[in-house]
Motif scaffolding. Structure first.
Motif, PDB file in Angstrom:
ATOM      1  N   GLN A  90       0.966  -1.150  -0.238  1.00  0.00           N
ATOM      2  CA  GLN A  90      -0.037   0.055   0.057  1.00  0.00           C
ATOM      3  C   GLN A  90       0.687   1.269  -0.159  1.00  0.00           C
ATOM      4  O   GLN A  90       1.911   1.315   0.799  1.00  0.00           O
ATOM      5  CB  GLN A  90      -0.996   0.119   1.338  1.00  0.00           C
ATOM      6  N   ILE A  91       0.612   2.148  -0.822  1.00  0.00           N
ATOM      7  CA  ILE A  91       1.358   3.503  -0.977  1.00  0.00           C
ATOM      8  C   ILE A  91       0.398   4.535  -0.532  1.00  0.00           C
ATOM      9  O   ILE A  91      -0.708   4.606  -1.333  1.00  0.00           O
ATOM     10  CB  ILE A  91       2.204   3.600  -2.111  1.00  0.00           C
ATOM     11  N   ASP A  92       0.758   5.454   0.470  1.00  0.00           N
ATOM     12  CA  ASP A  92      -0.116   6.813   0.650  1.00  0.00           C
ATOM     13  C   ASP A  92       0.801   8.116  -0.290  1.00  0.00           C
ATOM     14  O   ASP A  92       2.078   7.988   0.333  1.00  0.00           O
ATOM     15  CB  ASP A  92      -0.601   6.868   1.916  1.00  0.00           C
ATOM     16  N   VAL A 141       7.060   1.183   8.062  1.00  0.00           N
ATOM     17  CA  VAL A 141       6.912   2.250   6.807  1.00  0.00           C
ATOM     18  C   VAL A 141       8.125   2.755   6.300  1.00  0.00           C
ATOM     19  O   VAL A 141       8.889   3.229   6.869  1.00  0.00           O
ATOM     20  CB  VAL A 141       5.833   3.349   7.336  1.00  0.00           C
ATOM     21  N   GLN A 142       7.969   2.926   4.892  1.00  0.00           N
ATOM     22  CA  GLN A 142       9.167   3.306   4.141  1.00  0.00           C
ATOM     23  C   GLN A 142       8.648   4.625   3.475  1.00  0.00           C
ATOM     24  O   GLN A 142       7.712   4.814   2.919  1.00  0.00           O
ATOM     25  CB  GLN A 142       9.713   2.303   3.208  1.00  0.00           C
ATOM     26  N   VAL A 143       9.445   5.509   3.758  1.00  0.00           N
ATOM     27  CA  VAL A 143       8.952   6.933   3.118  1.00  0.00           C
ATOM     28  C   VAL A 143       9.864   7.421   2.169  1.00  0.00           C
ATOM     29  O   VAL A 143      11.120   7.261   1.983  1.00  0.00           O
ATOM     30  CB  VAL A 143       9.094   8.395   4.138  1.00  0.00           C
ATOM     31  N   LEU A 144       9.512   7.384   0.833  1.00  0.00           N
ATOM     32  CA  LEU A 144      10.233   7.553  -0.397  1.00  0.00           C
ATOM     33  C   LEU A 144       9.982   9.119  -1.114  1.00  0.00           C
ATOM     34  O   LEU A 144       8.877   9.581  -0.902  1.00  0.00           O
ATOM     35  CB  LEU A 144       9.640   6.559  -1.639  1.00  0.00           C
ATOM     36  N   GLU A 158       8.186  17.628  -6.820  1.00  0.00           N
ATOM     37  CA  GLU A 158       9.430  17.593  -5.879  1.00  0.00           C
ATOM     38  C   GLU A 158       8.737  17.486  -4.321  1.00  0.00           C
ATOM     39  O   GLU A 158       9.642  17.079  -3.443  1.00  0.00           O
ATOM     40  CB  GLU A 158      10.274  18.621  -6.104  1.00  0.00           C
ATOM     41  N   ASP A 159       7.676  18.442  -3.986  1.00  0.00           N
ATOM     42  CA  ASP A 159       7.443  18.197  -2.771  1.00  0.00           C
ATOM     43  C   ASP A 159       6.650  17.313  -2.291  1.00  0.00           C
ATOM     44  O   ASP A 159       6.097  17.046  -1.009  1.00  0.00           O
ATOM     45  CB  ASP A 159       6.550  19.591  -2.332  1.00  0.00           C
ATOM     46  N   TRP A 160       6.198  16.268  -3.249  1.00  0.00           N
ATOM     47  CA  TRP A 160       5.468  14.969  -2.778  1.00  0.00           C
ATOM     48  C   TRP A 160       6.396  13.961  -2.219  1.00  0.00           C
ATOM     49  O   TRP A 160       7.422  13.663  -2.976  1.00  0.00           O
ATOM     50  CB  TRP A 160       4.511  14.926  -3.981  1.00  0.00           C
ATOM     51  N   ILE A 161       5.840  12.824  -1.462  1.00  0.00           N
ATOM     52  CA  ILE A 161       6.292  11.636  -0.913  1.00  0.00           C
ATOM     53  C   ILE A 161       5.464  10.496  -1.099  1.00  0.00           C
ATOM     54  O   ILE A 161       4.164  10.777  -1.246  1.00  0.00           O
ATOM     55  CB  ILE A 161       6.918  12.142   0.327  1.00  0.00           C
ATOM     56  N   GLY A 162       5.969   9.489  -0.722  1.00  0.00           N
ATOM     57  CA  GLY A 162       5.195   8.290  -0.930  1.00  0.00           C
ATOM     58  C   GLY A 162       5.480   7.416   0.410  1.00  0.00           C
ATOM     59  O   GLY A 162       6.682   7.282   0.832  1.00  0.00           O
ATOM     60  N   ALA A 163       4.261   7.180   1.329  1.00  0.00           N
ATOM     61  CA  ALA A 163       4.526   6.125   2.423  1.00  0.00           C
ATOM     62  C   ALA A 163       4.170   4.707   2.043  1.00  0.00           C
ATOM     63  O   ALA A 163       2.927   4.779   2.078  1.00  0.00           O
ATOM     64  CB  ALA A 163       3.747   6.846   3.368  1.00  0.00           C
TER      65      ALA A 163
END
Length: 401
Positions: A92-94, A117-120, A135-140
């Motif tokens: 699952q990615i948020d 949880v891995q933050v990318l 650029e300001d977005w991430i994925g958990a």
């Protein structure tokens, strides 16, 4: 069974996923169980049908992840008993801005609940998955994601309930529930004139909960049905395999101007399920069965920005209608009806668009409440009816974004 004079241990009203799971649990414990459904079994008029629901352990509220993890175990136990699968695992990615309060609360909740949880960053998300982020977005990312096959899952619980001795009756619309002092039991009456008695009654009628409880007990539950539209979008030719569970594509949620979520290509090869998490208020007996232009527009824009040319965002190739049953705080209502019923009638509703994954643990909780008068290993204060007394927003969280 017409006007049956025998007294069941438990009557479950409503044979969606929650009621069917509950009937399975009570029957499995050796209780004489009757499951009643107002329409045909496995109908498409409520919230427990279709081809896919997500399962994920990412929540802003800390008390849900543990329930999801336990529910996942119970899904697998039921599958083993049934002999076939309804739960298909993936990650699952948020997604969202690194400043998004909802996303940060999800990351924090995972850490508190020891959910790895891995933050990318945006480049890592693009490399590992197919999402194109600014650029300001991430994925958990967590490993506890996946897809549940809803109609198949409801059928599974009904089959297991029967296997364990439950009686199932459809086209039995319940119109009244009352205490019958002469039998020291609960009397359940249907529109077609049939009557059934039980020591305990569990009511799980989804979008019809507010109507039935008002009629039976004069109590107005803060549950608002919403009609939502599910969209399926065509993956561009040559890229279909990249969006499957087998290739590692995840279930996903995206936080921003609209809360978007979706599933890998599974039920319809070459199509992705992507939609806005929300709809418009409705009367479950007077639905329009039509899509909201706002949700369609928001979904198109999201697909254009996040998938570039890999998914055709011009128009969905398939749409389906479903319902949510929303509470003001998006938390469930699971409680005794009390009043003249005391602890003999349990109600469960307001699952607010995120309940299906929880069906196995909700069924266990409802069986516990009906049989043992208490739920095990779950803090029920989050779900009681009285949380709305003097506070119409209940457990509401204030996230500006």
């Amino acid at each position: 069974m017409e006007n049956c004079t025998e007294i069941f241990d438990v009557i479950v009203v409503g044979a969606g996923v929650m009621g069917s799971s509950t009937a399975y649990q009570t029957a499995k414990r050796g209780k004489k169980t009757l499951l009643l459904e107002q329409f045909d079994f496995l109908h498409h008029r409520g919230s427990s049908h279709g081809e896919s629901r997500t399962i994920r352990a990412t929540y802003t509220k800390d008390f849900y992840p543990k329930m999801v993890l336990e529910s996942a175990k119970l899904w697998e136990e039921a599958e083993e008993e049934a002999g076939y699968k309804v739960y298909f695992k993936t990650s699952q990615i948020d997604l969202g801005s690194s400043y998004d309060k909802s996303l940060q609360a999800i990351i924090s909740s995972c850490q508190k609940n020891r959910v790895p949880v891995q933050v990318l960053n945006h480049n890592q998300v693009s490399e590992e998955f197919k999402f194109q982020l600014t650029e300001d977005w991430i994925g958990a990312v967590i490993e506890h994601g996946g897809v549940i096959r809803p109609t198949k899952a409801v059928s599974m619980f009904q089959m297991l309930a029967m296997k364990n001795g439950a009686s199932l009756r459809d086209n039995m619309e319940v119109v009244d529930i009352k205490k019958d002092p002469s039998k020291d039991a609960i009397l359940v009456s249907t529109r077609n004139g049939q009557m059934f008695w039980a020591k305990k009654c569990v009511v799980t009628v989804g979008a019809w909960m507010k109507k039935l409880v008002k009629e039976v007990a004069g109590l107005t539950l803060p549950i608002q049905p919403q009609e939502i539209t599910v969209y399926y979008w065509k993956i561009e030719q040559g890229h279909e395999a990249e969006f499957t569970i087998e290739s590692g594509f995840p279930t996903f949620s995206s936080y921003g101007e609209a809360h978007i979520f979706g599933t890998p290509s599974l039920e319809f090869p070459g199509l992705l399920k992507i939609l806005v998490d929300g709809g418009h208020p409705c009367d479950p007996d007077k639905r329009t069965w039509s899509a909201s232009p706002d949700t369609l527009s928001a979904t198109k824009e999201w697909i254009q920005s996040k998938f570039g040319g890999l998914v055709d965002s011009s128009e969905p190739v398939l749409t389906q209608s479903c319902m949510y049953s929303m509470t003001p705080d998006k938390d469930y209502v699971i409680d005794y009806l009390d009043g003249e019923f005391g602890k003999d009638v349990v109600v469960a509703g307001g699952f607010s668009g995120h309940g299906f994954k929880m069906a196995p643990i909700i069924g266990r909780i409802l069986a516990d409440l009906a049989i043992d008068m208490q739920a095990k290993d779950v803090d029920m204060k989050h779900f009681n009816i009285k949380r709305f007394e003097g506070n119409s927003e209940g457990n509401h969280e204030d996230f500006d974004d």
